[in-house]
Motif scaffolding. Structure first.
Motif, PDB file in Angstrom:
ATOM      1  N   UNK A 295       0.889  -1.158   0.000  1.00 47.77           N
ATOM      2  CA  UNK A 295       0.000   0.000   0.000  1.00 47.77           C
ATOM      3  C   UNK A 295       0.922   1.202   0.000  1.00 47.77           C
ATOM      4  N   UNK A 296       1.085   1.824  -1.158  1.00 52.30           N
ATOM      5  CA  UNK A 296       2.031   2.919  -1.298  1.00 52.30           C
ATOM      6  C   UNK A 296       1.333   4.269  -1.311  1.00 52.30           C
ATOM      7  N   UNK A 297       1.815   5.200  -0.496  1.00 51.76           N
ATOM      8  CA  UNK A 297       1.275   6.558  -0.453  1.00 51.76           C
ATOM      9  C   UNK A 297       2.322   7.503  -1.028  1.00 51.76           C
ATOM     10  N   UNK A 298       1.984   8.144  -2.157  1.00 51.92           N
ATOM     11  CA  UNK A 298       2.934   9.005  -2.850  1.00 51.92           C
ATOM     12  C   UNK A 298       2.251  10.295  -3.267  1.00 51.92           C
ATOM     13  N   UNK A 299       3.046  11.345  -3.368  1.00 47.76           N
ATOM     14  CA  UNK A 299       2.506  12.619  -3.804  1.00 47.76           C
ATOM     15  C   UNK A 299       1.873  12.437  -5.188  1.00 47.76           C
ATOM     16  N   UNK A 300       0.659  12.929  -5.355  1.00 51.29           N
ATOM     17  CA  UNK A 300      -0.143  12.539  -6.509  1.00 51.29           C
ATOM     18  C   UNK A 300       0.489  12.819  -7.873  1.00 51.29           C
ATOM     19  N   UNK A 301       1.327  13.865  -8.063  1.00 50.37           N
ATOM     20  CA  UNK A 301       1.904  14.051  -9.399  1.00 50.37           C
ATOM     21  C   UNK A 301       2.723  12.850  -9.880  1.00 50.37           C
ATOM     22  N   UNK A 302       3.237  12.044  -8.933  1.00 50.21           N
ATOM     23  CA  UNK A 302       4.006  10.857  -9.325  1.00 50.21           C
ATOM     24  C   UNK A 302       3.127   9.818  -9.990  1.00 50.21           C
ATOM     25  N   UNK A 303       1.823   9.886  -9.770  1.00 49.30           N
ATOM     26  CA  UNK A 303       0.913   8.891 -10.339  1.00 49.30           C
ATOM     27  C   UNK A 303       0.369   9.308 -11.699  1.00 49.30           C
ATOM     28  N   UNK A 304       0.355  10.606 -11.987  1.00 48.38           N
ATOM     29  CA  UNK A 304      -0.389  11.109 -13.134  1.00 48.38           C
ATOM     30  C   UNK A 304       0.472  11.254 -14.382  1.00 48.38           C
ATOM     31  N   UNK A 305      -0.208  11.412 -15.520  1.00 48.85           N
ATOM     32  CA  UNK A 305       0.470  11.706 -16.779  1.00 48.85           C
ATOM     33  C   UNK A 305       1.051  10.487 -17.470  1.00 48.85           C
ATOM     34  N   UNK A 306       1.602  10.710 -18.654  1.00 46.62           N
ATOM     35  CA  UNK A 306       2.148   9.627 -19.468  1.00 46.62           C
ATOM     36  C   UNK A 306       3.421   9.031 -18.883  1.00 46.62           C
ATOM     37  N   UNK A 307       4.081   9.773 -17.990  1.00 45.03           N
ATOM     38  CA  UNK A 307       5.306   9.277 -17.373  1.00 45.03           C
ATOM     39  C   UNK A 307       5.130   9.035 -15.881  1.00 45.03           C
TER      40      UNK A 307
END
Length: 439
Positions: A224-236
Motif C-alpha cells: 500500500x504505497x502513499x505518494x505525492x499525486x503528481x508521481x501517479x499522473x500523466x504519461x510518465x
C-alpha cells in the motif's frame, strides 16, 4: 515527493500550510469524473494485488473522511510504503507537521491521550501510517527515490505581504484545487496545480526510480504505497509505467459508509522495538527503532514519535568506578550541571530504587517542553532515560511503557570466545578486539 517546491514563494507557503492531506469525503457521489485517488496493481504473476494512493500535501482537517476502499486496501496489504520512513525524525515532514499542530494546547481536546490519535490533531498521511502500524503492517521507505524537502514558511506572513486582491485570487485558486481533489480525480487536480511545480521535481527520472523500487517490492510484498499525486499522473507517471510494464492497473471505486469508523490509530496495539546495548548492559523499549548518535564519550539513542510528538532518549556514558562520589551524589551532580546549562526548571525530584541501584527520577519544565528523566550510575556507567513532550502529558500511561521496560544487567565476564579477529586491509594489520569498530 512528500513535498515539492512551488513556483511562486507566496503560493508555495500558502498551499502547503493552509491544508494537510485532503482526501475525498462526503459529496463524492455528486462527482462526474472517475475516482482516481486509489489504484490497484495486479497481474503479471502477482498472486495478490498491491495499491498506489495519490496524496496531496495539504493542511486541512476536512481530509479525514477516507473512503472504505483505502482502509480495506491497507488491511489487505503486508507493507505500508512511502518515499521517506516516518520514523526518520530528523527530516520527517510528518513529525514537523505534528509538532506544529498536534502539540498546541489550545486546539487539543480535554481528554487528549498519547495512545489514541485524533485525526484532527495530525497530518492525514501520518494518520494512514498510524492505521498501518496499528494493524502491524511492515513500514518500508524508498529513501532517495525522489527529492524530499519540505517548505518551511509561514502562511500568515506571506498572506500579510501580498495585496488584498492577490489574497482573494489565492483563496479562489485554493478553493478550486481543493474542490477538484475533493472530487477524487487526480488528473483534474494536476491540471490546476501543474504550473506551480518546479520542472526538475516532476522529472521522469525521479518517477522512473520510484517505479523501479516499487516493482522490486512487489515480488515479496503486497504494497500500500502513499505518494505525492503528481508521481501517479500523466504519461510518465506511476500508473502509466505499471501499465506499460504489463501490469493490470485500475482505479478502485470509492464508497463511504461506517466501515472507516472501525479503523482507529491505537499506539497501545503497535509492536514496539526493544533496543539492547550489549556494551552498556541495558535494554529499553521504544515505539520503533531509534536513531543513533554519539556525544562526548557517550552513546545516545533517540526516537521522535511521528504520531504523538513524544521524544524518547537513552544515554550511556562509561565512567569507570566512582572516586569520592556515591552513585546518588553523581546523579545529583549531573542534574545540577544540566539545570545550570539548560533553560529547564526542576519541578519534582524523587529517588527510587531499581536494579539494585538508586535512581533519581526528575520532572522538568521548559518554555516549550516538559520532560521526565531517570538518572542513575551503576556498574561503572552513567545512564539517563528521558521522555519529553511539548505538553505536560508525562503522567500518561503510554509514557510508562518506556520507563517500565528499562532493564540494566550486571556486566558479564569476558571469555576468550568473546574476542573477534579484526583485520584492516588498508592498514595491513590485524588485532583481537571485543567489538567491531565504528567506521
Amino acid at each position: 515527493m512528500i513535498a515539492r517546491y512551488l513556483h511562486r514563494s507566496f503560493f508555495k507557503a500558502f498551499f502547503l500550510s493552509s491544508t494537510l492531506l485532503l482526501l475525498a469525503f462526503n459529496g463524492v457521489a455528486q462527482k462526474k469524473l472517475p475516482y482516481t485517488l486509489l489504484w490497484q496493481i495486479s497481474g503479471k504473476g502477482l498472486s495478490k494485488p498491491s495499491y498506489l494512493f495519490g496524496s496531496l500535501v495539504l493542511k486541512d482537517s476536512r481530509g479525514f473522511n477516507f473512503s472504505d476502499s483505502v482502509f480495506k486496501a491497507i488491511e489487505a496489504s503486508t507493507a505500508f510504503v512511502t518515499e521517506e520512513h516516518p520514523d526518520s525524525a530528523a527530516n520527517n515532514l510528518f513529525y514537523l507537521i505534528n509538532q506544529s499542530s498536534a502539540n498546541t494546547a489550545s486546539v487539543l481536546p480535554k481528554t487528549y491521550s498519547l495512545t489514541t490519535l485524533d485525526p484532527k490533531q495530525t497530518a492525514a498521511k501520518a494518520y494512514l501510517y498510524g492505521i498501518a502500524r496499528t494493524l502491524n503492517k511492515k513500514i518500508l521507505a524508498l529513501d532517495g527515490a525522489t527529492k524530499n524537502q519540505a517548505v518551511d514558511e509561514s502562511a500568515e506572513d506571506v498572506v500579510e505581504a501580498v495585496e488584498e486582491d492577490e489574497q482573494n485570487a489565492l483563496q479562489e485558486e485554493m478553493e478550486s484545487i481543493l474542490t477538484a481533489y475533493q472530487n477524487g480525480n487526480l488528473d483534474e487536480v494536476w491540471k490546476k496545480i501543474q504550473y506551480y511545480y518546479e520542472e526538475d521535481e516532476t522529472s521522469a527520472g525521479n518517477v522512473k526510480e520510484l517505479f523501479n523500487r516499487i516493482s522490486k517490492l512487489l515480488a515479496t510484498e503486497q504494497v500500500f504505497g502513499v505518494f505525492n499525486f503528481p508521481a501517479l499522473t500523466g504519461n510518465e507517471g506511476l500508473v502509466a509505467l505499471f501499465k506499460n510494464a504489463g501490469y493490470t492497473v485500475r482505479p478502485v471505486d470509492a464508497s463511504f459508509t461506517a466501515v472507516g469508523q472501525g479503523y482507529v490509530v491505537d499506539l497501545g496495539k503497535m509492536q514496539r522495538y526493544t533496543y539492547q546495548d550489549q556494551q552498556a548492559n541495558y535494554s529499553v523499549s521504544f515505539p520503533s527503532a531509534p536513531l543513533s548518535s554519539a556525544g562526548n564519550r557517550s552513546a545516545i539513542k533517540t526516537y521522535h514519535d511521528p504520531l504523538n510528538g513524544v521524544i524518547y532518549t537513552s544515554t550511556s556514558l562509561y565512567t569507570g568506578p566512582l572516586t569520592g562520589f556515591t552513585s546518588a551524589q553523581y546523579a545529583d551532580s549531573a542534574l545540577a550541571n544540566y539545570l545550570r546549562l539548560s533553560k529547564m526548571e526542576l519541578v519534582k525530584k524523587n529517588p527510587i530504587n531499581k536494579f539494585g541501584a538508586s535512581i533519581l527520577e526528575v520532572t522538568l519544565k521548559g518554555e516549550h517542553k516538559h520532560a521526565k528523566t531517570w538518572l542513575l550510575h551503576t556498574n561503572g556507567t552513567f545512564y539517563s532515560f528521558t521522555a519529553e513532550h511539548k505538553l505536560d502529558l508525562l503522567t500518561d500511561p503510554y509514557i510508562d511503557l518506556f520507563f517500565n521496560s528499562i532493564q540494566i544487567s550486571e556486566p558479564k565476564a569476558i571469555t576468550s570466545s568473546d574476542w573477534i579477529d579484526y583485520k584492516h586491509k588498508i592498514g595491513a594489520f590485524s588485532i583481537k578486539i571485543l567489538y567491531s569498530p565504528k567506521k
